[in-house]
Write a protein that holds these residues in place. Structure first.
Motif, PDB file in Angstrom:
ATOM      1  N   ARG A   1       0.859  -1.184   0.000  1.00  0.00           N
ATOM      2  CA  ARG A   1       0.000   0.000   0.000  1.00  0.00           C
ATOM      3  C   ARG A   1       0.893   1.231   0.000  1.00  0.00           C
ATOM      4  NH1 ARG A   1      -1.710   3.784   3.414  1.00  0.00           N
ATOM      5  NH2 ARG A   1      -3.866   4.525   3.447  1.00  0.00           N
TER       6      ARG A   1
ATOM      7  N   MET B   1       2.286   4.830   0.843  1.00  0.00           N
ATOM      8  CA  MET B   1       2.194   5.703   2.006  1.00  0.00           C
ATOM      9  C   MET B   1       1.459   6.981   1.624  1.00  0.00           C
ATOM     10  SD  MET B   1       5.972   5.346   3.795  1.00  0.00           S
ATOM     11  CE  MET B   1       6.854   6.012   2.361  1.00  0.00           C
TER      12      MET B   1
ATOM     13  N   ASP C   1      -1.268   9.081   7.284  1.00  0.00           N
ATOM     14  CA  ASP C   1      -1.208   7.687   7.732  1.00  0.00           C
ATOM     15  C   ASP C   1      -0.551   7.602   9.099  1.00  0.00           C
ATOM     16  OD1 ASP C   1      -2.414   6.413   5.605  1.00  0.00           O
ATOM     17  OD2 ASP C   1      -0.539   6.020   4.536  1.00  0.00           O
ATOM     18  N   ARG C   2      -1.137   6.799   9.980  1.00  0.00           N
ATOM     19  CA  ARG C   2      -0.459   6.478  11.235  1.00  0.00           C
ATOM     20  C   ARG C   2       0.422   5.269  10.971  1.00  0.00           C
ATOM     21  NH1 ARG C   2      -0.244   7.825  16.313  1.00  0.00           N
ATOM     22  NH2 ARG C   2      -1.808   9.444  16.006  1.00  0.00           N
ATOM     23  N   VAL C   3       1.661   5.350  11.427  1.00  0.00           N
ATOM     24  CA  VAL C   3       2.632   4.293  11.162  1.00  0.00           C
ATOM     25  C   VAL C   3       3.324   3.884  12.456  1.00  0.00           C
ATOM     26  CG1 VAL C   3       3.061   4.981   8.773  1.00  0.00           C
ATOM     27  CG2 VAL C   3       4.402   6.021  10.607  1.00  0.00           C
TER      28      VAL C   3
ATOM     29  N   LYS D   1      11.167   3.927   4.138  1.00  0.00           N
ATOM     30  CA  LYS D   1       9.933   3.147   4.115  1.00  0.00           C
ATOM     31  C   LYS D   1      10.119   1.777   4.765  1.00  0.00           C
ATOM     32  CE  LYS D   1       6.310   1.483   1.000  1.00  0.00           C
ATOM     33  NZ  LYS D   1       5.806   1.465  -0.402  1.00  0.00           N
TER      34      LYS D   1
ATOM     35  N   ILE E   1       2.442   0.658   8.001  1.00  0.00           N
ATOM     36  CA  ILE E   1       1.224   1.461   8.068  1.00  0.00           C
ATOM     37  C   ILE E   1       0.200   0.766   8.959  1.00  0.00           C
ATOM     38  CG2 ILE E   1      -0.652   2.484   6.721  1.00  0.00           C
ATOM     39  CD1 ILE E   1       1.245   2.388   4.288  1.00  0.00           C
ATOM     40  N   GLU E   2      -0.375   1.513   9.889  1.00  0.00           N
ATOM     41  CA  GLU E   2      -1.386   0.937  10.769  1.00  0.00           C
ATOM     42  C   GLU E   2      -2.675   0.687   9.991  1.00  0.00           C
ATOM     43  OE1 GLU E   2      -2.211   2.647  14.532  1.00  0.00           O
ATOM     44  OE2 GLU E   2      -0.105   3.057  15.002  1.00  0.00           O
TER      45      GLU E   2
ATOM     46  N   VAL F   1       2.462  -3.733   7.153  1.00  0.00           N
ATOM     47  CA  VAL F   1       1.193  -3.303   7.749  1.00  0.00           C
ATOM     48  C   VAL F   1       1.180  -3.701   9.221  1.00  0.00           C
ATOM     49  CG1 VAL F   1      -1.319  -3.593   7.748  1.00  0.00           C
ATOM     50  CG2 VAL F   1      -0.073  -3.512   5.580  1.00  0.00           C
TER      51      VAL F   1
END
Length: 221
Positions: free
Chosen positions: A14, A16, A20-22, A92, A97-98, A213
């Motif tokens: 996916r 970024m 986005d919360r990561v 990255k 990514i949450e 993820v």
């Protein structure tokens, strides 16, 4: 299609996005800036998909924070001009990514190679789910063998089943040890609760590293 080395082929990730919360997937240290695995932040700037500028609010929240001492600012929520976290640029590969249920359609297309998924606790090869694309890799004997991949949701299904089966074993162990009925997760011994929490964190970090993820696995007894 001609056989292709594994490193030349990418699974589907996916992209970024700002907002986005990561979570961080490995330890980061640069001077006084230290990040631990599973530290959480929000992407505030993207120049491309290789790096992201992430805001971490926990910086400057405590009086013993070395950054507070160096900057000579107050860790006081009522102070005008208070330090409200810091932004850090990260690659990255250091981020996951949450997952948000409200954005689940954004995660449907994600695929992961089987060899990476095998690094996640409770993941097992599943012939029903695995997909064999027209790609091969060389094994340790320099022989060509097929590469398999899975959809993200198939991996999560396999892991959740294995995790919950493992929790049932912990519950049964408590029943036999305590000699009484343990019907819910909350009724487990402190030792077992800590063991399950530790396994959950280990599982979520491994999954984040393998899939890109972060998924919050439920604890069901």
């Amino acid at each position: 299609m001609m056989p292709t080395q594994q490193w030349a082929v990418k699974s589907k990730n996916r992209s970024m996005q700002v907002g986005d919360r990561v979570v961080v997937t490995n330890s980061i240290k640069n001077g006084l800036i230290e990040l631990k695995p599973m530290d959480s932040g929000v992407i505030v700037y993207l120049e491309d998909q290789s790096r992201a500028t992430v805001w971490f609010r926990h910086f400057g929240c405590f009086v013993d924070d070395p950054i507070i001492r160096v900057l000579q600012v107050y860790a006081n929520n009522k102070q005008n001009g208070n330090l409200d976290g810091m932004t850090v640029e990260l690659e990255k590969e250091s981020l996951a990514i949450e997952y948000k249920d409200s954005q689940r359609e954004d995660f449907y297309h994600i695929t992961v190679w089987e060899d990476k998924a095998l690094d996640i606790p409770f993941f097992q090869v599943n012939n029903k789910y695995r997909v064999q694309p027209s790609i091969e890799q060389k094994n340790a004997q320099s022989e060509w063998e097929p590469m398999y991949k899975y959809d993200l949701w198939q991996i999560i299904d396999i892991i959740e089943y294995g995790f919950n089966e493992w929790i049932k074993e912990v519950v049964l162990r408590d029943v036999l040890k305590e000699g009484k009925e343990v019907s819910t997760y909350l009724n487990l011994s402190d030792e077992s609760c800590k063991e399950i929490d530790a396994k959950k964190k280990e599982l979520e970090l491994a999954c984040a590293k393998a899939t890109g993820v972060f998924y919050d696995f439920a604890k069901r007894a």
